[in-house]
Design an enzyme around this catalytic site. Structure first.
Site, PDB file in Angstrom:
ATOM      1  CB  SER A   7      -0.913  -0.007   1.223  1.00  0.00           C
ATOM      2  OG  SER A   7      -0.530   1.001   2.121  1.00  0.00           O
ATOM      3  CE  LYS A   8       2.764   4.062  -5.210  1.00  0.00           C
ATOM      4  NZ  LYS A   8       2.026   3.176  -6.115  1.00  0.00           N
ATOM      5  NE  ARG A   9      -2.939   2.284   4.671  1.00  0.00           N
ATOM      6  CZ  ARG A   9      -2.550   1.761   5.829  1.00  0.00           C
ATOM      7  NH1 ARG A   9      -2.346   2.537   6.875  1.00  0.00           N
ATOM      8  NH2 ARG A   9      -2.335   0.459   5.932  1.00  0.00           N
ATOM      9  CG  MET A  10       4.091   8.860   3.011  1.00  0.00           C
ATOM     10  SD  MET A  10       3.959  10.603   3.236  1.00  0.00           S
ATOM     11  CE  MET A  10       5.402  10.903   4.205  1.00  0.00           C
TER      12      MET A  10
END
Ligand code: GLU
Length: 517
Positions: A278-281
């Protein structure tokens, strides 16, 4: 003789260092070390829409933090080491950033005139052409092709319909334009990927890609190929998401008549449920792991295992950077996606924390203590303590916690009774169905035993010996009430450890308080 290995990490500054980016940087670094080559850091910042203030500086600083030194490319002024006395200039666009080496600029936005010159050379050679189509038309062509179940490619309107004179006129009157590569028909584009093996596609499936955008900036493809050529890159080692771009790059190398570097595409990173990470930081920014108190040794070790193993039947998983410089081999990087399992990172970090000396652990933990409210209050309340007394106390806490820490931001968290007054329900003091008299007796025995140990002999071993002797074979009767009296908690380090850290006076005071409850 084979050419000297020159590899590079080429991040686009997005504001944080992605773990996948760190893995590309690390594999490039290790490949260079193993092969006696150069490791270069260049910045791909031609996408102005994605520009983030401070991103270049923070990216370099994260790479420095993990210790991936470069031979060439961009550096922060305060960290410049230039033992080889290479050419060094200060970046024009990022103050405080230095560019070291003969093959700069190492920052794409500083090389615009060169990209433009090369794009125009391709036009002059008939290998590229000006395109004046407006976005509206391009969208329409795309929609029509998709409706007809065709690949959404440019229809070459400008190549077919705009004459050389018209091109000149349009350019003179400052019409907006792009430059597109004239992709040759029916060419086989084939390359041997160092990880994936043979990759082959037909040029008929490749769009006439834009090389120069209407804002005067090159596209990623053009700039990437030109500076890899100019920097003498011998291997391009990058994430699998760039695999579809590689045929385009090869066509460009061919159009210029340049040597083509080798390519190695690293496996995708997958989450534990095997989906794309996931690209969630919070999941992917290296800076977040630094902030949470992961050691650089653990981060490097974790990241290197995302796609690589030592093989040869060995199950070794703990590797130092120096060791990796000797044993890393691209041949042992696998094609299948690499699972990003944070439990593994915790486990590795715990291993490295255990290896620290108390002094090292203390130095590294201070900034994490400083962020905790319980620590701040404790610090203020211990005004009368000398800095040395506080240091000794914290080191004792850390010695007890060292075996149990997964990361440094956990320091003190589970043992706040070392820092704050405790509150608990009196019934908690009872071991099983102890009578009030038995509890009194137990607490008194602890008081007597601990009172009998002098300040000089207040050592863990000593405390253990004396308390065990008093307890005899009824350990719970003595040690449970003592644990609760000292910690106010049902789960804690052993009561001996608690007493050792708290010191004689505080331990006796807490026992007295328990007695008076
Ligand atoms: N700028 C690309 C990135 O952000 C680099 C691709 C390459 O290494 O060629 O990952």
């Amino acid at each position: 003789m084979d050419k000297k290995v020159r590899v590079r990490f080429a991040p686009s500054p997005t504001g944080y260092l992605h773990v996948g980016g760190l893995r590309s940087a690390l594999y490039n670094y290790l490949f260079a070390k193993k092969n006696g080559g150069d490791f270069i850091l260049k910045i791909e910042d031609t996408d102005r829409k994605r520009f983030v203030e401070g991103a270049v500086e923070s990216l370099i600083s994260s790479l420095d933090w993990v210790g991936l030194n470069r031979n060439e490319g961009v550096f922060l002024k305060e960290h410049v080491l230039n033992p080889e006395n290479k050419k060094i200039i200060e970046s024009a666009s990022y103050p405080g950033v230095m560019e070291i080496g003969e093959f700069g600029p190492y920052i794409q936005s500083e090389n615009l005139a060169v990209y433009k010159k090369y794009a125009e050379e391709l036009v002059a050679a008939g290998k590229a052409y000006y395109c004046f189509c407006e976005q509206e038309r391009l969208d329409q062509v795309k929609a029509e092709r998709i409706a007809n179940k065709q690949a959404p490619m440019y229809d070459r309107y400008c190549l077919k319909n705009v004459s050389a004179e018209e091109v000149n006129e349009k350019l003179k009157s400052n019409c907006a334009y792009t430059i597109r590569l004239k992709v040759p028909a029916d060419e086989v584009i084939e390359f041997e990927d160092l990880i994936r093996g043979k990759v082959s596609i037909n040029s008929n499936t490749v769009d006439d890609q834009v090389l120069m955008k209407s804002d005067g900036f090159p596209t990623y493809h053009l700039a990437n190929v030109i500076d890899d050529h100019m920097m003498g890159t011998t291997q391009v080692i990058r994430g699998e998401e760039w695999l579809p771009s590689t045929p385009k790059h090869i066509l460009l190398y061919r159009a210029f008549g340049w040597d083509i570097p080798e390519f190695a595409h690293l496996p995708l990173l997958l989450s534990t449920d095997k989906k794309k990470l996931s690209k969630r930081m919070g999941d992917v920014a290296v800076e977040d792991y630094i902030k949470k108190g992961y050691l650089k040794e653990a981060i490097i070790n974790f990241v290197v295992l995302l796609g690589w193993n030592i093989g040869d039947g060995s199950t070794q998983e703990v590797f130092s950077l120096a060791e990796l410089e000797q044993v890393f081999d691209l041949k042992r990087v696998h094609k299948a996606g690499a699972v990003f399992d944070l439990k593994k990172l915790d486990w590795l970090n715990a291993q490295y924390i255990k290896k620290l000396s108390v002094d090292e652990l203390y130095e590294k933990s201070l900034e994490f203590f400083a962020q905790k409210e319980f620590y701040k209050t404790w610090n203020v309340e211990r005004e009368s303590w000398s800095a040395e007394e506080k240091e000794i106390y914290l080191k004792k806490v850390l010695q007890i916690e060292q075996e149990r820490l997964n990361n440094l931001s956990e320091v003190g968290e589970n043992n706040q009774f070392f820092f704050a007054p405790i509150a608990y329900d009196k019934t908690m003091l009872n071991w099983k169905d102890m009578s009030p008299e038995a509890l009194r007796e137990s607490l008194q025995k602890s008081i007597e035993t601990l009172s009998g140990i002098s300040e000089e002999n207040w050592e863990l071993k000593n405390i253990e010996e004396k308390l065990f002797a008093t307890a005899g074979d009824k350990k719970g009767d003595l040690l449970w009430p003592l644990r609760v009296a000292l910690s106010g908690a049902q789960k804690s380090p052993s009561p001996m450890e608690l007493a050792w850290v708290l010191g004689k006076t505080e331990s006796l005071q807490r026992l007295q308080n328990a007695l008076e409850k």
